[in-house]
Design a protein around this motif. Structure first.
Motif, short mmCIF file in Angstrom:
data_model
loop_
_atom_site.label_atom_id
_atom_site.label_comp_id
_atom_site.label_asym_id
_atom_site.label_seq_id
_atom_site.Cartn_x
_atom_site.Cartn_y
_atom_site.Cartn_z
N TYR A 72 -10.05 1.44 20.41
CA TYR A 72 -11.37 1.75 19.88
C TYR A 72 -11.86 3.15 20.25
O TYR A 72 -13.02 3.48 20.01
CB TYR A 72 -12.37 0.70 20.36
CG TYR A 72 -12.03 -0.70 19.92
CD1 TYR A 72 -11.60 -0.96 18.61
CD2 TYR A 72 -12.12 -1.79 20.79
CE1 TYR A 72 -11.27 -2.24 18.19
CE2 TYR A 72 -11.80 -3.07 20.37
CZ TYR A 72 -11.38 -3.29 19.08
OH TYR A 72 -11.05 -4.56 18.67
N SER A 85 -17.05 -11.85 19.58
CA SER A 85 -18.33 -11.15 19.42
C SER A 85 -19.51 -12.06 19.71
O SER A 85 -20.59 -11.59 20.09
CB SER A 85 -18.45 -10.60 18.00
OG SER A 85 -17.44 -9.65 17.73
N ASP A 190 -22.50 -4.47 14.28
CA ASP A 190 -21.44 -5.48 14.33
C ASP A 190 -20.35 -5.08 13.34
O ASP A 190 -20.54 -5.14 12.13
CB ASP A 190 -22.01 -6.85 13.97
CG ASP A 190 -21.01 -7.98 14.18
OD1 ASP A 190 -19.80 -7.70 14.33
OD2 ASP A 190 -21.44 -9.14 14.18
N GLU A 191 -19.20 -4.67 13.87
CA GLU A 191 -18.10 -4.16 13.06
C GLU A 191 -16.91 -5.12 13.05
O GLU A 191 -15.76 -4.70 13.13
CB GLU A 191 -17.66 -2.79 13.57
CG GLU A 191 -18.72 -1.72 13.41
CD GLU A 191 -18.22 -0.33 13.79
OE1 GLU A 191 -18.83 0.66 13.34
OE2 GLU A 191 -17.23 -0.22 14.55
N ALA A 192 -17.17 -6.40 12.91
CA ALA A 192 -16.09 -7.38 12.92
C ALA A 192 -15.05 -7.12 11.84
O ALA A 192 -13.88 -7.49 11.99
CB ALA A 192 -16.67 -8.79 12.77
N VAL A 194 -14.57 -3.94 10.25
CA VAL A 194 -14.48 -2.51 9.95
C VAL A 194 -13.06 -2.05 9.66
O VAL A 194 -12.85 -1.04 8.97
CB VAL A 194 -15.10 -1.69 11.11
CG1 VAL A 194 -14.17 -1.67 12.32
CG2 VAL A 194 -15.47 -0.29 10.65
N GLU A 195 -12.05 -2.78 10.14
CA GLU A 195 -10.67 -2.38 9.86
C GLU A 195 -10.36 -2.39 8.36
O GLU A 195 -9.45 -1.68 7.90
CB GLU A 195 -9.68 -3.30 10.58
CG GLU A 195 -9.64 -3.13 12.09
CD GLU A 195 -10.63 -4.02 12.81
OE1 GLU A 195 -10.52 -4.15 14.05
OE2 GLU A 195 -11.52 -4.60 12.15
N SER A 201 -15.72 3.89 12.20
CA SER A 201 -16.46 3.11 13.18
C SER A 201 -17.61 3.90 13.77
O SER A 201 -17.53 5.11 14.00
CB SER A 201 -15.52 2.66 14.31
OG SER A 201 -16.24 2.08 15.37
N THR A 203 -18.46 3.79 16.71
CA THR A 203 -18.14 4.24 18.07
C THR A 203 -18.12 5.76 18.16
O THR A 203 -18.33 6.32 19.24
CB THR A 203 -16.79 3.68 18.54
OG1 THR A 203 -15.78 4.00 17.56
CG2 THR A 203 -16.85 2.18 18.72
N ARG A 216 -16.83 -5.21 18.38
CA ARG A 216 -15.52 -5.27 17.72
C ARG A 216 -14.83 -6.58 18.13
O ARG A 216 -15.19 -7.20 19.13
CB ARG A 216 -14.65 -4.08 18.13
CG ARG A 216 -15.22 -2.72 17.78
CD ARG A 216 -15.26 -2.44 16.28
NE ARG A 216 -13.95 -2.39 15.69
CZ ARG A 216 -13.23 -1.27 15.51
NH1 ARG A 216 -13.73 -0.11 15.90
NH2 ARG A 216 -12.05 -1.30 14.92
N THR A 217 -13.83 -6.97 17.36
CA THR A 217 -13.15 -8.25 17.62
C THR A 217 -11.70 -8.18 17.20
O THR A 217 -11.34 -7.41 16.29
CB THR A 217 -13.86 -9.39 16.89
OG1 THR A 217 -13.19 -10.62 17.14
CG2 THR A 217 -13.90 -9.15 15.38
N GLY A 230 -13.30 -10.50 22.02
CA GLY A 230 -14.20 -9.56 21.40
C GLY A 230 -14.74 -8.60 22.43
O GLY A 230 -14.61 -8.83 23.65
#
Length: 364
Positions: A72, A85, A190-192, A194-195, A201, A203, A216-217, A230
């Protein structure tokens, strides 16, 4: 006050500032070869011949924490590992919200755990609904900030990509919202999913916005939902507070080992290839579903799912279930009385979805 100057500790409950939490046997930096300080068994369980689970795990496994920090692009001290998360959401609400006084801001329709955690903490839920626009369901960011200021919110939850709606906010929008909340609230992105997104991201913004936290998770893109790994990534001082509020041994050793293996080079390469398959299939499904006469609208998505409005959602849900395909019924959610959320599966699974809906239309 800028969001870089805003000290996140000012948002923490006054009674938890300086709170040390529980000191477990594994928090002590002691050395030895006979460990008799945690009342553990001297023998392994018969079902555990290598006795891997005989001892309590490290509260924050260093190798896993470092691997996640690498993944990350953050420092290990900016990251807390937890049970998905969900635990991070709960910890943030408990650490920041004074029961019966403070609130959290959400934008429905959205992931339900924000409101659940708030209710368990007796924190008010301030809902600023998403706007159903031509580009999809969009958050009303200026109203989010105003609601937080006027109604005493300590946390603003921004799900990006949104679940179940699929919209992702750009970094400029997130940065502007963090600035607007400086000194008032923590912005939790909450970027569960984002991939699966084209948007980078959040971040990348942590260095300029101390009142920002990112979730993230490994449950989604990394296919480790059952491992329950998470993280929350935030200012190191806030991370220390959250760790003091966390259970003593949150990460089971087998889950940590599995996650670490899943972050190896070959596993990450395989994950990246599968994410690309999902992204291609998402566009194919968006087009295929849009051609069905019984579909009112398919929302564009940056996640691994599509939100679909049906002329007869009950019939569509039943037709899919009759062929063994289970999707998420969203009809009880605000603004979604005719909608289903369909996860993007393998190409063969996606074909089954389209075939079932086409058959249902032909029979109608």
């Amino acid at each position: 006050m800028s969001s870089l100057e805003a000290n996140p500790l000012d948002l923490v409950r006054p009674d938890l500032r300086g709170f040390g939490g529980y000191k477990s046997a594994r928090t002590e930096s002691l050395r030895g070869d006979v460990w008799l300080n945690a009342n553990e068994s001297a023998w392994g369980n018969p079902a555990d011949p290598q006795a891997r689970c005989r001892r309590y795990p490290d509260p924050q496994p260093p190798a896993l924490r470092q691997a996640l920090a690498n993944l990350y692009a953050c420092a290990p001290e900016q990251l807390l590992v937890g049970r998905g998360s969900d635990e991070a959401i709960d910890l943030l609400v408990r650490a920041l919200c004074v029961p019966g006084r403070d609130g959290v801001v959400i934008s429905s329709p959205v992931f339900g755990m924000y409101a659940v955690s708030a209710r368990l903490q007796d924190a008010r839920v301030i809902d600023v609904p998403l706007v159903d626009a031509a580009a999809g369901f969009l958050p009303d960011l200026p109203t989010l900030a105003r609601a937080a200021r006027e109604q005493g919110a300590k946390i603003v939850f921004l799900c990006s990509p949104g679940n179940p709606t699929g919209h992702a906010c750009c970094l400029q929008e997130i940065a502007a919202l963090a600035d607007a909340l400086a000194g008032q609230a923590l912005l939790v992105v909450d970027e569960a999913y984002v991939e699966f997104s084209d948007v980078p991201s959040a971040t990348a913004l942590l260095g300029q916005h101390r009142n920002l936290a990112v979730l993230r998770t490994l449950s989604k893109a990394h296919a480790l939902a059952a491992a329950r790994i998470g993280v929350v990534i935030a200012d190191p001082e806030l991370i220390s507070v959250l760790r003091a509020c966390q259970a003593p041994y949150p990460i089971p050793a087998p889950c940590s080992d599995l996650a670490l293996a899943g972050l190896g080079a070959e596993a990450l390469a395989q994950t990246a290839r599968r994410v690309e398959v999902v992204r291609r299939e998402r566009e194919r499904m968006l087009y295929g579903l849009s051609t069905l006469s019984g579909v009112r609208r398919v929302y564009p998505s940056q996640g691994n799912y599509l939100l679909v409005r049906f002329a007869d959602a009950d019939a569509a849900f039943a037709a899919l279930l009759a062929t063994g395909v289970v999707v998420r019924d969203q009809r009880a959610a605000p603004q979604l009385g005719d909608a289903l959320r369909i996860s993007i599966g393998s190409p063969e699974q996606n074909d089954r979805v389209l075939d079932a809906l086409r058959l249902q239309e032909a029979a109608a």
